[in-house]
Design a protein around this motif. Structure first.
Motif, PDB file in Angstrom:
ATOM      1  N   GLU A 196       0.813  -1.212   0.000  1.00 49.61           N
ATOM      2  CA  GLU A 196       0.000   0.000   0.000  1.00 49.61           C
ATOM      3  C   GLU A 196       0.848   1.264   0.000  1.00 49.61           C
ATOM      4  O   GLU A 196       0.476   2.278  -0.615  1.00 49.61           O
ATOM      5  CB  GLU A 196      -0.918  -0.005   1.225  1.00 49.61           C
ATOM      6  CG  GLU A 196      -1.928   1.137   1.255  1.00 49.61           C
ATOM      7  CD  GLU A 196      -2.910   1.077   0.097  1.00 49.61           C
ATOM      8  OE1 GLU A 196      -3.441   2.145  -0.266  1.00 49.61           O
ATOM      9  OE2 GLU A 196      -3.152  -0.029  -0.433  1.00 49.61           O
ATOM     10  N   LEU A 197       2.014   1.226   0.660  1.00 51.50           N
ATOM     11  CA  LEU A 197       2.832   2.434   0.770  1.00 51.50           C
ATOM     12  C   LEU A 197       3.335   2.880  -0.593  1.00 51.50           C
ATOM     13  O   LEU A 197       3.318   4.080  -0.905  1.00 51.50           O
ATOM     14  CB  LEU A 197       4.000   2.209   1.728  1.00 51.50           C
ATOM     15  CG  LEU A 197       4.888   3.433   1.992  1.00 51.50           C
ATOM     16  CD1 LEU A 197       4.061   4.608   2.495  1.00 51.50           C
ATOM     17  CD2 LEU A 197       5.994   3.092   2.987  1.00 51.50           C
ATOM     18  N   ILE A 200       0.704   4.710  -2.485  1.00 51.92           N
ATOM     19  CA  ILE A 200       0.512   6.071  -1.993  1.00 51.92           C
ATOM     20  C   ILE A 200       1.641   6.977  -2.480  1.00 51.92           C
ATOM     21  O   ILE A 200       1.398   8.093  -2.967  1.00 51.92           O
ATOM     22  CB  ILE A 200       0.447   6.079  -0.447  1.00 51.92           C
ATOM     23  CG1 ILE A 200      -0.772   5.299   0.033  1.00 51.92           C
ATOM     24  CG2 ILE A 200       0.407   7.510   0.081  1.00 51.92           C
ATOM     25  CD1 ILE A 200      -0.785   5.068   1.536  1.00 51.92           C
ATOM     26  N   VAL A 246      -2.908  11.135   3.765  1.00 50.06           N
ATOM     27  CA  VAL A 246      -2.995   9.668   3.748  1.00 50.06           C
ATOM     28  C   VAL A 246      -1.622   9.059   3.969  1.00 50.06           C
ATOM     29  O   VAL A 246      -1.465   8.083   4.718  1.00 50.06           O
ATOM     30  CB  VAL A 246      -3.590   9.185   2.408  1.00 50.06           C
ATOM     31  CG1 VAL A 246      -3.428   7.671   2.265  1.00 50.06           C
ATOM     32  CG2 VAL A 246      -5.068   9.553   2.316  1.00 50.06           C
ATOM     33  N   MET A 247      -0.579   9.625   3.333  1.00 52.36           N
ATOM     34  CA  MET A 247       0.780   9.125   3.519  1.00 52.36           C
ATOM     35  C   MET A 247       1.212   9.219   4.970  1.00 52.36           C
ATOM     36  O   MET A 247       1.733   8.249   5.550  1.00 52.36           O
ATOM     37  CB  MET A 247       1.758   9.916   2.642  1.00 52.36           C
ATOM     38  CG  MET A 247       3.218   9.535   2.861  1.00 52.36           C
ATOM     39  SD  MET A 247       4.404  10.647   2.041  1.00 52.36           S
ATOM     40  CE  MET A 247       4.187  12.167   2.994  1.00 52.36           C
ATOM     41  N   ASP A 249      -0.640   9.484   7.690  1.00 50.53           N
ATOM     42  CA  ASP A 249      -1.443   8.590   8.542  1.00 50.53           C
ATOM     43  C   ASP A 249      -0.972   7.146   8.411  1.00 50.53           C
ATOM     44  O   ASP A 249      -0.891   6.413   9.414  1.00 50.53           O
ATOM     45  CB  ASP A 249      -2.929   8.683   8.151  1.00 50.53           C
ATOM     46  CG  ASP A 249      -3.546  10.016   8.520  1.00 50.53           C
ATOM     47  OD1 ASP A 249      -2.954  10.739   9.339  1.00 50.53           O
ATOM     48  OD2 ASP A 249      -4.627  10.338   7.971  1.00 50.53           O
ATOM     49  N   TYR A 250      -0.647   6.734   7.189  1.00 47.18           N
ATOM     50  CA  TYR A 250      -0.220   5.344   6.986  1.00 47.18           C
ATOM     51  C   TYR A 250       1.162   5.114   7.604  1.00 47.18           C
ATOM     52  O   TYR A 250       1.409   4.055   8.205  1.00 47.18           O
ATOM     53  CB  TYR A 250      -0.196   5.011   5.498  1.00 47.18           C
ATOM     54  CG  TYR A 250      -0.058   3.535   5.215  1.00 47.18           C
ATOM     55  CD1 TYR A 250      -1.070   2.645   5.550  1.00 47.18           C
ATOM     56  CD2 TYR A 250       1.100   3.022   4.632  1.00 47.18           C
ATOM     57  CE1 TYR A 250      -0.940   1.290   5.314  1.00 47.18           C
ATOM     58  CE2 TYR A 250       1.236   1.663   4.390  1.00 47.18           C
ATOM     59  CZ  TYR A 250       0.216   0.807   4.735  1.00 47.18           C
ATOM     60  OH  TYR A 250       0.350  -0.545   4.504  1.00 47.18           O
ATOM     61  N   THR A 253       0.761   4.590  11.242  1.00 43.62           N
ATOM     62  CA  THR A 253       0.323   3.224  11.549  1.00 43.62           C
ATOM     63  C   THR A 253       1.488   2.251  11.481  1.00 43.62           C
ATOM     64  O   THR A 253       1.670   1.407  12.379  1.00 43.62           O
ATOM     65  CB  THR A 253      -0.771   2.792  10.555  1.00 43.62           C
ATOM     66  OG1 THR A 253      -1.897   3.664  10.695  1.00 43.62           O
ATOM     67  CG2 THR A 253      -1.215   1.362  10.826  1.00 43.62           C
ATOM     68  N   LEU A 254       2.294   2.358  10.431  1.00 37.31           N
ATOM     69  CA  LEU A 254       3.443   1.460  10.282  1.00 37.31           C
ATOM     70  C   LEU A 254       4.459   1.663  11.408  1.00 37.31           C
ATOM     71  O   LEU A 254       5.095   0.704  11.864  1.00 37.31           O
ATOM     72  CB  LEU A 254       4.122   1.698   8.933  1.00 37.31           C
ATOM     73  CG  LEU A 254       3.338   1.297   7.678  1.00 37.31           C
ATOM     74  CD1 LEU A 254       4.090   1.715   6.425  1.00 37.31           C
ATOM     75  CD2 LEU A 254       3.079  -0.214   7.656  1.00 37.31           C
TER      76      LEU A 254
END
Length: 522
Positions: A196-197, A200, A246-247, A249-250, A253-254
Motif C-alpha cells: 500500500e505504501l 501512496i 494519507v501518507m 497517517d499510513y 500506523t506502520l
C-alpha cells in the motif's frame, strides 16, 4: 463550468489594464520581452512548458533577460557563467539564496513548512541541517545507503529475469527499485510494488510533479483564488493535500508496529518532541509532513526521469552499451556486485551519467530564487524581490555552452586518456544539473550514487535491445513529459541477460571473453 483557459483570459486581461507600475527601475535593467508576448504564455498551452519559451527568448535576448507579469519582475539566467556569478559569488550568493512567495510554498506546503521552497531563517537552517543528516550522504551513512540500494537491486534483477526477453515497459522495474529505496529510508523497510505504501508514494509523486510545474505555480501565485474553482489543476491540488495526509497517517500506523527497522519517520517523530531554549517546539507536524514530501519527491522523480531516459538512450546505442560492458568486465568482473568504490575506476559510466543529466536537463527551471535586496548581476541592476529563474534547460542545451548540445556525447566529459574530467575543469563547471551555491541540491551525492549502482549493475548483467517488431524513437528533449521534473514518453525495450563464456585459452583477460545470453547468470 467555464473552460480553464477562458477564465484565465478574462482574469489576466482585467488585471493587465488595472495594474499600475510602482515606479521606474533604477539603473540599467536587463533586456527582455514586454507586453503581449509575456501574457500569451499564461493564456495557452505554453504554460506547462515554460522552459521551451525561455529557451527561445534566450536566442533573442542573451545570457540574462527580464520580463514582467502583472507587476512582478522575473529574470532568467541562461548561462553557467551568469548563474555562478549570481549564486556563488558574495554578496550575491546571500542576496539570491531567498525564495520568492510561491503558491506551492504557501498553500500546498503549509506556509513554507518544508526545506525546498522556504527562505533562509534560523528555523529553516535547522531543518536543512536535519535534512542533511537524514539522507546520510557522506561517510558511514553512505555505506548504509549503499547496502540498502544493493539489496533493492536484487529485486530488480529478479524482475528483469522474469521478463524472459519479452517486450516490457521498464517503468515498473525502475519505479519499484527507486521506491524500495525510498521506503527503506522513510520507514526502515520495503513492501514492494504491491504494498500500500508504494501505491501512496507513486500517487503523491505524480501529483507533485504536475502541480508544482513552474508555469502553473506562477499563475496560481498571482491568482490564488483559482484553487477554489472546479478547474482540473485545482482538483489535483486538493487531491495532493488529501494524499499527503494519507501518507502521513499510513506511516504513523506502520511506525507503531513492533519491528527493529527504523526510518526517517521515526527520527522526525522524535525531533517533534524537542524544545528550543525558550521551551517552544521548533519542529512541527507541518514540518514533518512537508519535509517528507520534499524527500519523497526528490528521491523518486529525479532518479526516475534519469534512469528511464538512460535506458531509452542506451537501447538506441548498442556500441555505447558494449563499451560500458567492457568497463564493467575489466573493473568489476562477474564474481561480485558493483560498489561505490568502483566509481573512480569507471570513468565512462560516470560520463554517461553526467551526459544523461545534461542531455535531458530533467529539472529544467530548478526552483525559483529571489533577491532579498537590490544587486547587480552581469552588469545589470536587479531590483529587490525580483524572481530569479535558473534556466538550466537552456544552459545545458545552448550551442554557446556545448558543442552539438542536442547530441548525446558522453566523451565530452572525458579527457584524451579516457579519464573523467575533474570537477574544476571548464567543461564540468558548465554542468549545473544539481544547481550551485547555497541552495544546491542536498541529495546530489545520494542521487549519483544510486544511479551509478543501477547503471553498473544493469550493464554488468544485461544488454538492452529495442522491442521486437517495432522501433523506439530517439529521446527528444522537447517532447519529454512536462512537470517540475521532466519524464520521457512511455516506451518498451527488451532486457537480455549476459554471461561470461570462458575462452579456452588460459589466462585470458576478462575483456577478451565473448558473451552469450542466458538466464543462468541471475
Amino acid at each position: 463550468m467555464l473552460n480553464f483557459i477562458l477564465i484565465a483570459i478574462l482574469i489576466i486581461l482585467s488585471l493587465y489594464y488595472v495594474v499600475r507600475k510602482t515606479g521606474r527601475q533604477k539603473g540599467k535593467g536587463p533586456p527582455g520581452p514586454k507586453g503581449w508576448p509575456v501574457f500569451q504564455i499564461f493564456l495557452g498551452s505554453e504554460l506547462p512548458t515554460l522552459h521551451l519559451k525561455l529557451y527561445d527568448w534566450t536566442e533573442k535576448y542573451g545570457d540574462i533577460f527580464q520580463f514582467e507579469f502583472v507587476g512582478k519582475k522575473f529574470i532568467s539566467l541562461n548561462s553557467s557563467e551568469v548563474l555562478r556569478e549570481a549564486f556563488t559569488k558574495e554578496e550575491n550568493s546571500t542576496i539570491t539564496s531567498f525564495r520568492p512567495p510561491t503558491f506551492t510554498g504557501e498553500y500546498l506546503l503549509d506556509n513554507y513548512a518544508d526545506v525546498g521552497f522556504a527562505s533562509p531563517d534560523p528555523l529553516w537552517t535547522k531543518r536543512r541541517k536535519l535534512y542533511y543528516q537524514l539522507i546520510r550522504s557522506y561517510g558511514e551513512g553512505l555505506s548504509i545507503i549503499e547496502s540498502q540500494i544493493k539489496e533493492n537491486l536484487q529485486s530488480m534483477k529478479k524482475d528483469i529475469r522474469s521478463t524472459g526477453n519479452r517486450n516490457v515497459d521498464p517503468s515498473s522495474i525502475v519505479e519499484e527499485f527507486i521506491l524500495n529505496t525510498v521506503e527503506v529510508l522513510v520507514i526502515g523497510r520495503s513492501f514492494g510494488r504491491k504494498g500500500e505504501l508504494q501505491k501512496i508514494l507513486r500517487k503523491l509523486d505524480h501529483l507533485v510533479n504536475i502541480i508544482t510545474n513552474p508555469g502553473y505555480d506562477i499563475l496560481y501565485g498571482f491568482l490564488p483564488f483559482l484553487r477554489f474553482l472546479p478547474l482540473p489543476m485545482s482538483l489535483k491540488m486538493n487531491e495532493f493535500r488529501r494524499t499527503k495526509q494519507v501518507m502521513v497517517d499510513y506511516l504513523e500506523t506502520l511506525s507503531k508496529e513492533e519491528t527493529m527497522e527504523k526510518g526517517i519517520y521515526h527520527t522526525l517523530k522524535d525531533v517533534m518532541k524537542e524544545r528550543d531554549e525558550h521551551g517552544n517546539q521548533w519542529f512541527t507536524q507541518e514540518n514533518l509532513s512537508n519535509l517528507l514530501v520534499n524527500l519523497v519527491a526528490a528521491g523518486y522523480l529525479t532518479t526516475r526521469g534519469t534512469v528511464m531516459s538512460m535506458i531509452q538512450i542506451l537501447a538506441k546505442r548498442p556500441e555505447l552499451q558494449k563499451a560500458l560492458q567492457r568497463e564493467m568486465d575489466n573493473v568489476i568482473g562477474f564474481d561480485r556486485e558493483p560498489c561505490l568504490d568502483d566509481r573512480h575506476k569507471c570513468p565512462l559510466t560516470e560520463a554517461v551519467i553526467l551526459e544523461t543529466l545534461r542531455y535531458i536537463s530533467h529539472v529544467p527551471l530548478a526552483i525559483f530564487h529571489a533577491t532579498s535586496q537590490e544587486t547587480t548581476i552581469a552588469g545589470y541592476t536587479i531590483e529587490k524581490n525580483t524572481v530569479i529563474i535558473p534556466n538550466l534547460w537552456t544552459m545545458h542545451l545552448r550551442e554557446k555552452e556545448w558543442e552539438q548540445p542536442f547530441t548525446f556525447k558522453p566523451e565530452r566529459f572525458l579527457d584524451a586518456d579516457g579519464l573523467l574530467l575533474p570537477a574544476n575543469d571548464p567543461v564540468r563547471k558548465k554542468f549545473c544539473a544539481f544547481g550551485t551555491g547555497k541552495r544546491n541540491c542536498i541529495g546530489e551525492v545520494f542521487a549519483k550514487s544510486r544511479i551509478f549502482l543501477f547503471l553498473s549493475t544493469l550493464m554488468q548483467q544485461t544488454t538492452i535491445f529495442e522491442p521486437d517488431g517495432k522501433s523506439i524513437p530517439d529521446l527528444r528533449q522537447r517532447e519529454m513529459l512536462p512537470g517540475i521534473v521532466l519524464q520521457p514518453q512511455p516506451y518498451e525495450v527488451r532486457f537480455v541477460l549476459r554471461q561470461k563464456k570462458w575462452n579456452t585459452v588460459s589466462n585470458v583477460n576478462v575483456s577478451q571473453g565473448s558473451y552469450y545470453t542466458t538466464d543462468a547468470f541471475l
